[in-house]
Design a protein around this motif. Structure first.
Motif, mmCIF file in Angstrom:
data_model
loop_
_atom_site.group_PDB
_atom_site.id
_atom_site.type_symbol
_atom_site.label_atom_id
_atom_site.label_comp_id
_atom_site.label_asym_id
_atom_site.label_seq_id
_atom_site.Cartn_x
_atom_site.Cartn_y
_atom_site.Cartn_z
ATOM 1 N N LEU A 1 0.830 -1.202 0.000
ATOM 2 C CA LEU A 1 0.000 0.000 0.000
ATOM 3 C C LEU A 1 0.867 1.255 0.000
ATOM 4 O O LEU A 1 0.623 2.190 -0.766
ATOM 5 C CB LEU A 1 -0.928 -0.005 1.214
ATOM 6 C CG LEU A 1 -1.901 1.165 1.321
ATOM 7 C CD1 LEU A 1 -2.910 1.148 0.186
ATOM 8 C CD2 LEU A 1 -2.620 1.140 2.673
ATOM 9 N N ILE B 1 1.156 4.350 -2.715
ATOM 10 C CA ILE B 1 0.948 5.731 -2.286
ATOM 11 C C ILE B 1 2.156 6.593 -2.673
ATOM 12 O O ILE B 1 2.002 7.719 -3.169
ATOM 13 C CB ILE B 1 0.708 5.790 -0.765
ATOM 14 C CG1 ILE B 1 -0.661 5.193 -0.436
ATOM 15 C CG2 ILE B 1 0.803 7.226 -0.244
ATOM 16 C CD1 ILE B 1 -0.878 4.962 1.037
ATOM 17 N N LEU C 1 -6.491 3.537 0.416
ATOM 18 C CA LEU C 1 -5.724 4.658 -0.130
ATOM 19 C C LEU C 1 -6.236 5.989 0.426
ATOM 20 O O LEU C 1 -5.447 6.887 0.754
ATOM 21 C CB LEU C 1 -5.812 4.653 -1.655
ATOM 22 C CG LEU C 1 -5.065 3.514 -2.363
ATOM 23 C CD1 LEU C 1 -5.451 3.456 -3.840
ATOM 24 C CD2 LEU C 1 -3.550 3.674 -2.220
ATOM 25 N N ILE D 1 -4.857 9.802 -0.032
ATOM 26 C CA ILE D 1 -5.073 9.937 -1.475
ATOM 27 C C ILE D 1 -6.495 10.437 -1.715
ATOM 28 O O ILE D 1 -7.459 9.867 -1.190
ATOM 29 C CB ILE D 1 -4.845 8.596 -2.200
ATOM 30 C CG1 ILE D 1 -3.414 8.097 -1.959
ATOM 31 C CG2 ILE D 1 -5.119 8.747 -3.694
ATOM 32 C CD1 ILE D 1 -2.336 9.017 -2.461
#
Length: 302
Positions: free
Chosen positions: A220, A224, A265, A270
């Protein structure tokens, strides 16, 4: 050369010069000379996941992973007139026939010094060549076996024009619980070159029977970091599901996988407007491999 047990005997008979690389079938470079080979158990293999850089006065890789398992190592000298890029691309093309993920790649002086790769990392002096004619890559290959293979590939040309390729293939003896993430640069390259990136470690059902994806923080964070570098990019998260259920249920479940990744996210900052989600069930079987489900990160062109 001995043939590997990984694929059927009938198919193996069609393949001349196959390297027995920890049971991963790898075709040998035509007319290459095998200088060194070994196959043994190891509990201390260092997989380089970054370039060699000078840190506190000594040359070190800035990112690495220690692994254990069965390690096959090959050092090959290519025929005269063949380049380091020829050798590197030959083996990389074969890896791409599997469920394949680039963890790190560098080329030329971006890799650091060839001396560091030869003497510090691989500990093979013959690999010491010209910095501008070197290339290194680290890759994960998944098969029907739940334990993946990790491949280190290095090619270099020496000052005397001789070209050497180092191929290390490690079949790990245990799952890496935290996962080994691709570098943000490798994710960006995949999105720019292929238009998509398959998010790793998809799990279709948990112990309670609920459908979800397992999101390991290393993967993850790498995604990112890639999105942070490309702030103007918009993405589609596309869920796939191949369970033996009606298409409508597959599509519902696959949309849930995509939504879960989007939520993860968002929790890390994000912006939601950058991401759309889709669930297409089993309508896109190409690239399925041994997966029962997956989520693809797709670059959306405006």
């Amino acid at each position: 050369m001995n043939f590997v047990r990984f694929i059927s005997g009938a198919f193996l008979l069609l393949m001349a010069g196959v390297l027995s690389a920890a049971e991963l079938p790898v075709q040998n470079y035509h007319n290459a000379r095998v200088i060194f080979e070994s196959n043994a158990e190891t509990d201390e293999y260092v997989l380089a996941l970054g370039s060699y850089k000078k840190i506190a006065g000594s040359w070190r890789v800035d990112r690495q992973q220690r692994l254990s398992g069965t390690l096959a190592r090959y050092t090959l000298e290519l025929p005269e007139g063949h380049s380091a890029s020829n050798g590197f691309d030959f083996y990389l093309d074969q890896l791409q026939n599997f469920n394949f993920r680039e963890l790190f790649h560098c080329k030329s002086r971006d890799c650091g010094t060839s001396n560091s790769w030869a003497n510090n990392h691989f500990k093979l002096q013959m690999l010491y060549g010209l910095d501008q004619f070197q290339q290194y890559g680290a890759y994960e290959v998944t098969t029907a076996d739940e334990k993946p293979f990790y491949v280190a590939l290095y090619a270099v040309q020496r000052g005397n024009k001789r070209v050497y390729v180092q191929l290390d293939v490690l079949h790990v003896d245990k799952i890496i619980e935290l996962g080994i993430a691709s570098s943000p640069e490798s994710i960006i390259k995949s999105l720019e070159t292929n238009g998509y990136y398959v998010f790793p470690d998809l799990v279709a059902e948990d112990a309670q029977g609920s459908t979800n994806i397992q999101i390991k923080q290393a993967h993850l964070q790498a995604l990112i970091d890639a999105l942070t570098q490309k702030v103007d990019w918009r993405l589609a998260l596309v869920g796939h599901d191949y369970a033996p259920v009606p298409l409508a249920q597959q599509q519902k479940d696959s949309l849930l996988y995509a939504a879960q990744l989007k939520a993860a996210l968002q929790e890390k900052g994000i912006v939601a407007a950058r991401i759309t989600t889709y669930g297409i069930g089993s309508l896109a079987p190409a690239g399925r491999g041994d997966r029962s489900a997956r989520v693809e990160v797709v670059k959306v062109n405006d």
